[in-house]
Design a protein around this motif. Structure first.
Motif, PDB file in Angstrom:
ATOM      1  N   SER A   5       0.839  -1.198   0.000  1.00  0.00           N
ATOM      2  CA  SER A   5       0.000   0.000   0.000  1.00  0.00           C
ATOM      3  C   SER A   5       0.875   1.251   0.000  1.00  0.00           C
ATOM      4  O   SER A   5       2.103   1.170   0.098  1.00  0.00           O
ATOM      5  N   GLU A   6       0.217   2.395  -0.130  1.00  0.00           N
ATOM      6  CA  GLU A   6       0.877   3.706  -0.065  1.00  0.00           C
ATOM      7  C   GLU A   6       2.065   3.802  -1.023  1.00  0.00           C
ATOM      8  O   GLU A   6       3.175   4.161  -0.634  1.00  0.00           O
ATOM      9  N   ILE A   7       1.831   3.463  -2.285  1.00  0.00           N
ATOM     10  CA  ILE A   7       2.886   3.529  -3.294  1.00  0.00           C
ATOM     11  C   ILE A   7       3.017   4.954  -3.818  1.00  0.00           C
ATOM     12  O   ILE A   7       2.067   5.518  -4.349  1.00  0.00           O
ATOM     13  N   THR A   8       4.192   5.548  -3.651  1.00  0.00           N
ATOM     14  CA  THR A   8       4.451   6.899  -4.155  1.00  0.00           C
ATOM     15  C   THR A   8       5.729   6.891  -4.985  1.00  0.00           C
ATOM     16  O   THR A   8       6.610   6.064  -4.787  1.00  0.00           O
ATOM     17  N   ILE A   9       5.815   7.817  -5.923  1.00  0.00           N
ATOM     18  CA  ILE A   9       6.967   7.934  -6.803  1.00  0.00           C
ATOM     19  C   ILE A   9       7.646   9.278  -6.568  1.00  0.00           C
ATOM     20  O   ILE A   9       6.997  10.321  -6.558  1.00  0.00           O
ATOM     21  N   LYS A  10       8.975   9.251  -6.376  1.00  0.00           N
ATOM     22  CA  LYS A  10       9.761  10.460  -6.153  1.00  0.00           C
ATOM     23  C   LYS A  10      11.006  10.422  -7.034  1.00  0.00           C
ATOM     24  O   LYS A  10      11.389   9.361  -7.528  1.00  0.00           O
ATOM     25  N   PRO A  11      11.645  11.563  -7.239  1.00  0.00           N
ATOM     26  CA  PRO A  11      12.933  11.556  -7.947  1.00  0.00           C
ATOM     27  C   PRO A  11      13.940  10.695  -7.193  1.00  0.00           C
ATOM     28  O   PRO A  11      13.783  10.425  -5.996  1.00  0.00           O
ATOM     29  N   LEU A  12      14.987  10.240  -7.897  1.00  0.00           N
ATOM     30  CA  LEU A  12      15.984   9.369  -7.289  1.00  0.00           C
ATOM     31  C   LEU A  12      16.565   9.976  -6.022  1.00  0.00           C
ATOM     32  O   LEU A  12      17.009  11.117  -6.012  1.00  0.00           O
ATOM     33  N   GLU A  13      16.505   9.195  -4.956  1.00  0.00           N
ATOM     34  CA  GLU A  13      17.101   9.603  -3.696  1.00  0.00           C
ATOM     35  C   GLU A  13      18.449   8.907  -3.559  1.00  0.00           C
ATOM     36  O   GLU A  13      18.891   8.195  -4.447  1.00  0.00           O
ATOM     37  N   LYS A  14      19.116   9.082  -2.453  1.00  0.00           N
ATOM     38  CA  LYS A  14      20.422   8.461  -2.252  1.00  0.00           C
ATOM     39  C   LYS A  14      20.310   6.949  -2.389  1.00  0.00           C
ATOM     40  O   LYS A  14      19.414   6.334  -1.832  1.00  0.00           O
ATOM     41  N   SER A  15      21.227   6.345  -3.152  1.00  0.00           N
ATOM     42  CA  SER A  15      21.184   4.911  -3.383  1.00  0.00           C
ATOM     43  C   SER A  15      22.571   4.299  -3.214  1.00  0.00           C
ATOM     44  O   SER A  15      23.564   4.873  -3.664  1.00  0.00           O
ATOM     45  N   ILE A  16      22.611   3.120  -2.569  1.00  0.00           N
ATOM     46  CA  ILE A  16      23.888   2.421  -2.430  1.00  0.00           C
ATOM     47  C   ILE A  16      24.076   1.403  -3.561  1.00  0.00           C
ATOM     48  O   ILE A  16      25.149   0.818  -3.690  1.00  0.00           O
ATOM     49  N   TYR A  17      23.026   1.208  -4.363  1.00  0.00           N
ATOM     50  CA  TYR A  17      23.096   0.227  -5.444  1.00  0.00           C
ATOM     51  C   TYR A  17      23.229   0.854  -6.825  1.00  0.00           C
ATOM     52  O   TYR A  17      23.847   0.280  -7.711  1.00  0.00           O
ATOM     53  N   LEU A  18      22.632   2.038  -7.011  1.00  0.00           N
ATOM     54  CA  LEU A  18      22.610   2.665  -8.325  1.00  0.00           C
ATOM     55  C   LEU A  18      23.434   3.941  -8.334  1.00  0.00           C
ATOM     56  O   LEU A  18      23.320   4.771  -7.429  1.00  0.00           O
ATOM     57  N   LYS A  19      24.234   4.108  -9.372  1.00  0.00           N
ATOM     58  CA  LYS A  19      24.984   5.346  -9.564  1.00  0.00           C
ATOM     59  C   LYS A  19      24.762   5.812 -10.996  1.00  0.00           C
ATOM     60  O   LYS A  19      25.257   5.190 -11.947  1.00  0.00           O
ATOM     61  N   PRO A  20      23.968   6.878 -11.174  1.00  0.00           N
ATOM     62  CA  PRO A  20      23.680   7.353 -12.532  1.00  0.00           C
ATOM     63  C   PRO A  20      24.806   8.217 -13.091  1.00  0.00           C
ATOM     64  O   PRO A  20      25.459   8.966 -12.362  1.00  0.00           O
ATOM     65  N   TYR A  21      25.039   8.075 -14.388  1.00  0.00           N
ATOM     66  CA  TYR A  21      26.053   8.858 -15.084  1.00  0.00           C
ATOM     67  C   TYR A  21      25.531   9.238 -16.466  1.00  0.00           C
ATOM     68  O   TYR A  21      24.578   8.641 -16.973  1.00  0.00           O
ATOM     69  N   THR A  22      26.190  10.221 -17.081  1.00  0.00           N
ATOM     70  CA  THR A  22      25.970  10.523 -18.494  1.00  0.00           C
ATOM     71  C   THR A  22      27.310  10.398 -19.208  1.00  0.00           C
ATOM     72  O   THR A  22      28.304  11.007 -18.798  1.00  0.00           O
ATOM     73  N   MET A  23      27.350   9.599 -20.254  1.00  0.00           N
ATOM     74  CA  MET A  23      28.563   9.423 -21.053  1.00  0.00           C
ATOM     75  C   MET A  23      28.482  10.312 -22.296  1.00  0.00           C
ATOM     76  O   MET A  23      27.464  10.323 -22.992  1.00  0.00           O
ATOM     77  N   GLU A  78       1.420   9.555  -6.589  1.00  0.00           N
ATOM     78  CA  GLU A  78       0.784   8.513  -5.792  1.00  0.00           C
ATOM     79  C   GLU A  78       0.014   7.588  -6.723  1.00  0.00           C
ATOM     80  O   GLU A  78      -0.830   8.048  -7.494  1.00  0.00           O
ATOM     81  N   ILE A  79       0.310   6.311  -6.661  1.00  0.00           N
ATOM     82  CA  ILE A  79      -0.281   5.341  -7.569  1.00  0.00           C
ATOM     83  C   ILE A  79      -1.597   4.800  -7.001  1.00  0.00           C
ATOM     84  O   ILE A  79      -1.700   4.488  -5.818  1.00  0.00           O
ATOM     85  N   ASP A  80      -2.595   4.694  -7.855  1.00  0.00           N
ATOM     86  CA  ASP A  80      -3.896   4.142  -7.480  1.00  0.00           C
ATOM     87  C   ASP A  80      -3.787   2.618  -7.470  1.00  0.00           C
ATOM     88  O   ASP A  80      -3.818   1.970  -8.516  1.00  0.00           O
ATOM     89  N   ILE A  81      -3.644   2.030  -6.281  1.00  0.00           N
ATOM     90  CA  ILE A  81      -3.428   0.582  -6.194  1.00  0.00           C
ATOM     91  C   ILE A  81      -4.719  -0.219  -6.402  1.00  0.00           C
ATOM     92  O   ILE A  81      -4.658  -1.445  -6.556  1.00  0.00           O
ATOM     93  N   LEU A  82      -5.856   0.454  -6.400  1.00  0.00           N
ATOM     94  CA  LEU A  82      -7.094  -0.250  -6.742  1.00  0.00           C
ATOM     95  C   LEU A  82      -7.175  -0.454  -8.245  1.00  0.00           C
ATOM     96  O   LEU A  82      -7.586  -1.515  -8.731  1.00  0.00           O
ATOM     97  N   LYS A  83      -6.750   0.551  -8.984  1.00  0.00           N
ATOM     98  CA  LYS A  83      -6.724   0.459 -10.447  1.00  0.00           C
ATOM     99  C   LYS A  83      -5.564  -0.397 -10.914  1.00  0.00           C
ATOM    100  O   LYS A  83      -5.671  -1.143 -11.889  1.00  0.00           O
ATOM    101  N   TYR A  84      -4.426  -0.282 -10.203  1.00  0.00           N
ATOM    102  CA  TYR A  84      -3.222  -1.036 -10.561  1.00  0.00           C
ATOM    103  C   TYR A  84      -2.752  -1.835  -9.346  1.00  0.00           C
ATOM    104  O   TYR A  84      -1.878  -1.397  -8.594  1.00  0.00           O
ATOM    105  N   PRO A  85      -3.349  -3.006  -9.108  1.00  0.00           N
ATOM    106  CA  PRO A  85      -2.993  -3.807  -7.929  1.00  0.00           C
ATOM    107  C   PRO A  85      -1.534  -4.249  -7.976  1.00  0.00           C
ATOM    108  O   PRO A  85      -0.997  -4.541  -9.051  1.00  0.00           O
ATOM    109  N   PRO A  86      -0.882  -4.310  -6.825  1.00  0.00           N
ATOM    110  CA  PRO A  86       0.539  -4.677  -6.772  1.00  0.00           C
ATOM    111  C   PRO A  86       0.878  -6.015  -7.400  1.00  0.00           C
ATOM    112  O   PRO A  86       2.021  -6.227  -7.809  1.00  0.00           O
ATOM    113  N   ARG A  87      -0.074  -6.921  -7.515  1.00  0.00           N
ATOM    114  CA  ARG A  87       0.233  -8.245  -8.082  1.00  0.00           C
ATOM    115  C   ARG A  87       0.749  -8.162  -9.520  1.00  0.00           C
ATOM    116  O   ARG A  87       1.425  -9.081  -9.988  1.00  0.00           O
TER     117      ARG A  87
END
Length: 205
Positions: A5-23, A78-87
């Protein structure tokens, strides 16, 4: 697994797995740019239980798959999880894990098999299939695939991952797997298909 529940989307926050670059580069006289990520390399394992002749996989919720399934116009903060169930974000995959320790790839694969699927295997049971590029458009990371035959006697736990992982172990007969990969839409990564076709070509007579 899909009690999300409570699925929200935000810009990339600090990550220990992903490091974005531009070549930036010049190709045939043309200036180009390409956005990319560096991520950990990984291992994946085709597991075949020879006691009951079933292949062993894992199911888990993949946020990227979930997000990619939602039409662009509905990818709001904020994603509508009734319209788009997590499954719709749950995938069927090979047992796999990232290379984040200074041990051999076989040792990492052995740990993942125990943590995710509950089998404690001798490391010499792992047969290397091969290594290949994963995510060629974004990360170019290396994945190494293995094959392993297990028995019911090697099963010492239910698996399911560690800490906050939520993983479901799934067993399928060869006929069930063939039917699954014959679908028009397969909710599995390319490495899954590679592993299954390798298995069918090399281990099934």
């Amino acid at each position: 697994m899909d009690k999300i529940s409570e699925i929200t989307i935000k810009p990339l926050e600090k990550s220990i797995y992903l490091k974005p670059y531009t070549m930036h580069f010049v190709q045939n006289g043309f200036k180009k740019t390409w956005d990319l990520l560096t991520v950990h390399d990984s291992v994946a394992v085709v597991i075949y239980n020879i006691t009951r002749n079933v292949l062993v996989f894992v199911k888990q919720f993949r946020p990227a798959v979930y997000y990619g399934t939602i039409p662009v116009e509905d990818r709001k903060s904020e994603i509508d999880i009734l319209k788009y169930p997590p499954r719709i974000g749950i995938t069927l995959e090979l047992c796999a894990g990232i290379v984040d320790k200074k041990i051999t790839l076989k040792e990492i694969a052995k740990e993942e098999i125990l943590e995710e699927c509950g089998y404690d295997i001798p490391i010499n049971k792992l047969e290397k299939i091969g290594s290949y590029c994963s995510g060629v458009g974004t990360s170019g990371s290396l994945q190494t695939a293995f094959y392993c035959e297990v028995t019911d006697e090697m099963k010492i736990s239910t698996g399911g991952g560690v800490e906050d992982e939520i993983i479901e172990v799934v067993e399928m007969t060869i006929d069930e797997v063939k039917k699954y990969i014959d679908q028009d839409y397969i909710k599995s990564p390319p490495s899954f298909l590679f592993g299954i076709y390798w298995f069918l070509c090399n281990k099934i007579k």
